[in-house]
Design an enzyme around this catalytic site. Structure first.
Site, PDB file in Angstrom:
ATOM      1  N   LYS A  80     -15.064  -4.084   4.961  1.00 17.89           N
ATOM      2  CA  LYS A  80     -14.728  -4.656   3.799  1.00 17.89           C
ATOM      3  C   LYS A  80     -15.383  -6.104   3.474  1.00 17.89           C
ATOM      4  O   LYS A  80     -16.611  -6.143   4.426  1.00 17.89           O
ATOM      5  CB  LYS A  80     -13.344  -5.567   4.179  1.00 17.89           C
ATOM      6  CG  LYS A  80     -13.429  -6.435   5.254  1.00 17.89           C
ATOM      7  CD  LYS A  80     -12.026  -7.146   5.538  1.00 17.89           C
ATOM      8  CE  LYS A  80     -12.104  -8.160   6.635  1.00 17.89           C
ATOM      9  NZ  LYS A  80     -10.903  -9.036   6.841  1.00 17.89           N
TER      10      LYS A  80
ATOM     11  N   ARG B 257       6.264 -11.747   5.387  1.00 13.71           N
ATOM     12  CA  ARG B 257       5.630 -11.486   6.925  1.00 13.71           C
ATOM     13  C   ARG B 257       6.137 -12.593   7.424  1.00 13.71           C
ATOM     14  O   ARG B 257       6.104 -13.929   7.200  1.00 13.71           O
ATOM     15  CB  ARG B 257       4.053 -11.601   6.440  1.00 13.71           C
ATOM     16  CG  ARG B 257       3.369 -10.224   5.839  1.00 13.71           C
ATOM     17  CD  ARG B 257       1.946 -10.390   5.518  1.00 13.71           C
ATOM     18  NE  ARG B 257       1.514  -9.633   4.683  1.00 13.71           N
ATOM     19  CZ  ARG B 257       0.195  -9.398   4.272  1.00 13.71           C
ATOM     20  NH1 ARG B 257      -0.691 -10.249   4.957  1.00 13.71           N
ATOM     21  NH2 ARG B 257      -0.192  -8.251   3.430  1.00 13.71           N
TER      22      ARG B 257
ATOM     23  N   CYS C 111       0.947  -1.406  -0.178  1.00 18.04           N
ATOM     24  CA  CYS C 111       0.057  -0.145  -0.144  1.00 18.04           C
ATOM     25  C   CYS C 111       0.757   1.262  -0.118  1.00 18.04           C
ATOM     26  O   CYS C 111       0.693   2.076  -0.791  1.00 18.04           O
ATOM     27  CB  CYS C 111      -0.816  -0.021   1.186  1.00 18.04           C
ATOM     28  SG  CYS C 111      -1.365  -1.521   1.926  1.00 18.04           S
TER      29      CYS C 111
ATOM     30  N   GLN D 112       1.239 -10.749  -3.681  1.00 22.81           N
ATOM     31  CA  GLN D 112      -0.265 -10.418  -3.812  1.00 22.81           C
ATOM     32  C   GLN D 112      -0.675  -9.960  -5.082  1.00 22.81           C
ATOM     33  O   GLN D 112       0.117  -9.112  -5.761  1.00 22.81           O
ATOM     34  CB  GLN D 112      -0.507  -9.438  -2.792  1.00 22.81           C
ATOM     35  CG  GLN D 112      -0.498  -9.832  -1.522  1.00 22.81           C
ATOM     36  CD  GLN D 112      -0.736  -8.612  -0.429  1.00 22.81           C
ATOM     37  OE1 GLN D 112      -0.129  -7.646  -0.452  1.00 22.81           O
ATOM     38  NE2 GLN D 112      -1.746  -9.022   0.341  1.00 22.81           N
TER      39      GLN D 112
ATOM     40  N   HIS E 102      -4.782  -0.836  -5.659  1.00 22.74           N
ATOM     41  CA  HIS E 102      -5.390   0.108  -4.577  1.00 22.74           C
ATOM     42  C   HIS E 102      -6.158   1.359  -5.398  1.00 22.74           C
ATOM     43  O   HIS E 102      -5.674   1.603  -6.664  1.00 22.74           O
ATOM     44  CB  HIS E 102      -4.136   1.048  -4.068  1.00 22.74           C
ATOM     45  CG  HIS E 102      -3.614  -0.096  -2.937  1.00 22.74           C
ATOM     46  ND1 HIS E 102      -2.562  -0.877  -3.244  1.00 22.74           N
ATOM     47  CD2 HIS E 102      -4.134  -0.282  -1.600  1.00 22.74           C
ATOM     48  CE1 HIS E 102      -2.097  -1.571  -2.094  1.00 22.74           C
ATOM     49  NE2 HIS E 102      -3.158  -1.187  -1.045  1.00 22.74           N
TER      50      HIS E 102
ATOM     51  N   HIS F 212      -8.341  -1.055  -0.746  1.00 23.14           N
ATOM     52  CA  HIS F 212      -7.446  -2.054  -1.012  1.00 23.14           C
ATOM     53  C   HIS F 212      -8.022  -3.198  -1.817  1.00 23.14           C
ATOM     54  O   HIS F 212      -9.270  -3.700  -1.322  1.00 23.14           O
ATOM     55  CB  HIS F 212      -6.710  -2.653   0.236  1.00 23.14           C
ATOM     56  CG  HIS F 212      -6.207  -1.701   1.427  1.00 23.14           C
ATOM     57  ND1 HIS F 212      -4.938  -1.600   1.320  1.00 23.14           N
ATOM     58  CD2 HIS F 212      -6.760  -1.044   2.068  1.00 23.14           C
ATOM     59  CE1 HIS F 212      -4.552  -0.707   2.347  1.00 23.14           C
ATOM     60  NE2 HIS F 212      -5.662  -0.315   2.703  1.00 23.14           N
TER      61      HIS F 212
ATOM     62  N   ASP G 254      -2.378  -7.364  -6.162  1.00 20.48           N
ATOM     63  CA  ASP G 254      -2.761  -6.227  -5.191  1.00 20.48           C
ATOM     64  C   ASP G 254      -3.139  -5.175  -6.118  1.00 20.48           C
ATOM     65  O   ASP G 254      -2.685  -4.872  -7.194  1.00 20.48           O
ATOM     66  CB  ASP G 254      -1.455  -5.792  -4.208  1.00 20.48           C
ATOM     67  CG  ASP G 254      -1.981  -5.443  -2.824  1.00 20.48           C
ATOM     68  OD1 ASP G 254      -3.394  -5.098  -2.636  1.00 20.48           O
ATOM     69  OD2 ASP G 254      -1.216  -5.049  -2.347  1.00 20.48           O
TER      70      ASP G 254
END
Ligand SMILES: [Zn+2]
Ligand SMILES: [Zn+2]
Length: 598
Positions: A424, A322, A293, A340, A344, A470, A342
């Site tokens: 979410k 992680r 992000c 990911q 945004h 996200h 991912d």
């Protein structure tokens, strides 16, 4: 299980059956070991367990004996009788059961239930009795033991479990059992377990040479082998193109960032235990990224944005790191580094509704293209502690809810279960064995725009804060690949199969024509290999089937003479003497459709 699912389960007959089966099992075990100590025995998903402190270790033969005795108890049609007792009475009943005494003390203080879970209020202390067995228990149970069908339960295995889950406590023996309303349900459950073992992505990953984890490299770090990597490339290419066609802009960002960035984002305050230790670069700390992000935010901030520039949708296959304890690492599904898919989305308030709709629509399109068909949505709403304006939360939550309803998805609401920074949707898929996997997330964020001071210039010429969303679609490529392997049991749709066709000549004299076939298919873009080994045809077919190759083209005298092939498909189907051109047309059609079925 979701909160709502758990509550429904606790009210079901199945829950009573399992809970009662646990008590019956405990009775049988105590008859076998009169000196034995019992601790707790709750129903769980698909079954129940009970923890015991016994003078010796249980064996599989013991389980058979216990099962047998359980059937006798069931036949006795003993009633489950509830009695509310005082704490002193309870202590008297369980005077020789130290674990129960500890639980009673907990109940007395009003802090814990009989399973050691925290309770909101102090409950009555009650016991349930069937036949000779009494347990400290709040129920509920079936009326009598005969409601459990003697052919609809089974003891599964024995495991070690610490008293109260605390490794400082004594290790007890846990017996797991499964129980169902009907014998058929048990059969179905046992079949699914068998099937799940066969489909285990760690096993298939090895057999099909898709990926590995190397001790040398480190635990939880995935090595993608050529065949697995090819599938990933195909998935990524398809999905990237779909993103570009759907108004996303592709970006790349680095794997590490300065400590200052992670302070601004708050990760070093709230997420540090999931981040790896920093590395020193010229006296400054840098961290491997746990999320993408902040990088996308910096891209957004690189220009002054006007209301006309919105929405901006940045997408990336971002590799994040992680920390996970080594004990919880599991194949592709729990790892320490993963990528990911991912994105945004930064948009104006008046664009929220459409953006959420598009994001959900797009997720469903890509997931369906991967051969996944059944979905369930979970909507998480505002928790007690939150940041941002409640009106914005309301608007965002309603946009999420309407999007789910518009797409006719079955869904549950986790009231107050959202993250502190925004509501979410989690989208879960059901695989071929009805197992739920969480893949997509669409998550509002009222925190980061504030922390990073995001703004755009509105029509009024003044700065405004954009909404930020996200969105991960397949989630982690590693985990998604694990799901894909298990869903298809390694027999991927043709378009994703690393080798789509194996050419199998029967004898050496067919080799030349077989090479011709190979080259023709290759020229048409089919991924094809030739099995030139001096093996018997049946062995070659068997090996190709084991590799889950969709098509095998067998070539012998007849085929060679007529310019044809004989087709075998991996699930055993067969079609002799078909024209190569017909086969090609059919294969190309299925590939173009990304069909999951052959
Ligand atoms: Zn109970
Ligand atoms: Zn994000």
């Amino acid at each position: 299980m979701s909160q709502q699912g758990q509550e429904k389960y606790e009210e079901s007959q199945l829950y009573r059956i399992r809970h009662s089966a646990a008590h019956i099992m405990a009775q049988a075990v105590l008859e076998m070991f009169p000196e034995g100590k019992i601790s707790i025995g709750p129903p769980v998903e698909n079954g129940f367990y009970y923890d015991f402190d016994l003078p010796r270790n249980l064996t599989p033969e013991d389980l058979e004996q216990i099962e047998k005795r359980m059937r006798q108890i069931i036949q006795g049609k003993y009633e489950f009788k509830k009695t509310v007792v005082s704490a002193d009475e309870a202590k008297k009943i369980f005077e020789n059961q130290p674990y129960k005494l500890e639980l009673i003390e907990g109940l007395e203080k009003g802090g814990l239930d009989e399973y050691g879970n925290p309770l909101k209020e102090r409950p009555d202390i009650s016991v349930y009795q069937q036949d000779t067995f009494v347990d400290l228990c709040r129920g509920p149970h079936v009326q009598n033991t005969k409601e459990i069908k003697p052919d609809a339960f089974k003891l599964m295995n024995i495991a070690g479990a610490y008293w109260r889950g605390d490794e400082k406590n004594k290790m007890l023996q846990r017996i797991y059992g499964t129980a169902w309303e009907k014998a058929d349900d048990l059969k179905q459950h046992l079949w699914k377990l068998e099937e799940a073992k066969k489909r285990d992505h760690r096993k298939l990953g090895k057999e099909l040479d898709l990926f590995s984890v190397s001790e040398e490299v480190g635990a939880g770090l995935i090595l993608w082998h050529p065949k697995g990597a090819l599938i990933r490339v195909l998935v990524e290419d398809f999905s990237r193109n779909a993103h570009l066609e759907n108004g996303y802009e592709w970006v790349f960002s680095p794997h590490i960032g300065r400590a200052q960035l992670w302070h601004t984002s708050g990760h070093l305050d709230f997420y540090k235990e999931s981040m790896y230790a920093p590395m020193d670069i010229e006296g400054e700390d840098y961290y491997a990224k746990p999320m993408n992000c902040p990088f996308h935010i910096e891209i957004f901030k690189s220009h002054l944005r006007s209301y006309r520039d919105l929405p901006r949708r940045y997408a990336e296959y971002g590799t994040v790191y992680r920390y996970e304890r080594s004990g919880v690492l599991h194949g592709l599904t729990r790892v320490r580094g993963f990528t990911q898919d991912d994105a945004h989305i930064f948009c104006r308030p008046d664009q929220v509704e459409e953006e959420i709709n598009r994001a959900l629509e797009f997720s469903l399109y890509v997931l369906r293209s991967m051969g996944l068909q059944e979905f369930r949505a979970y909507l998480s709403t505002r928790p007690e502690k939150y940041v941002g304006d409640p009106a914005n939360w309301e608007k965002a939550t309603e946009a999420l809810r309407r999007a789910i309803e518009k797409h006719n998805l079955p869904y549950e609401v986790d009231e107050g279960g959202g993250a502190f920074y925004g509501p979410k949707i989690d989208l879960k898929v059901m695989d071929a064995l009805d197992r739920e996997w969480q893949l997509s997330t669409i998550q509002f964020d009222f925190n980061l725009p504030e922390r990073f001071g995001l703004e755009y210039i509105g029509e009024d010429g003044k700065p405004h804060q954009p909404y930020m969303v996200h969105r991960a679609l397949l989630g982690s490529m590693e985990r998604f690949f694990g799901v894909l392997i298990e869903h298809f049991s390694g027999a991927f749709p043709v378009w994703l199969s690393p080798v789509q066709t194996m050419v199998i000549p029967i004898a050496d004299r067919h080799l030349e024509y077989a090479r011709e076939v190979l080259n023709k298919l290759r020229a048409e873009g089919i991924r094809v290999e030739l099995d030139e080994r001096a093996e018997r045809m049946n062995a070659k077919i068997r090996d190709a089937q084991k590799q889950k190759i969709p098509y095998m083209l067998v070539i012998g005298d007849n085929e060679m003479a007529a310019g044809q092939v004989s087709l075998r498909v991996r699930d055993g189907g067969q079609q002799n003497n078909i024209l190569l051109s017909d086969f090609l047309a059919r294969a190309k059609d299925l590939i173009a459709k990304r069909a999951a079925e052959l």
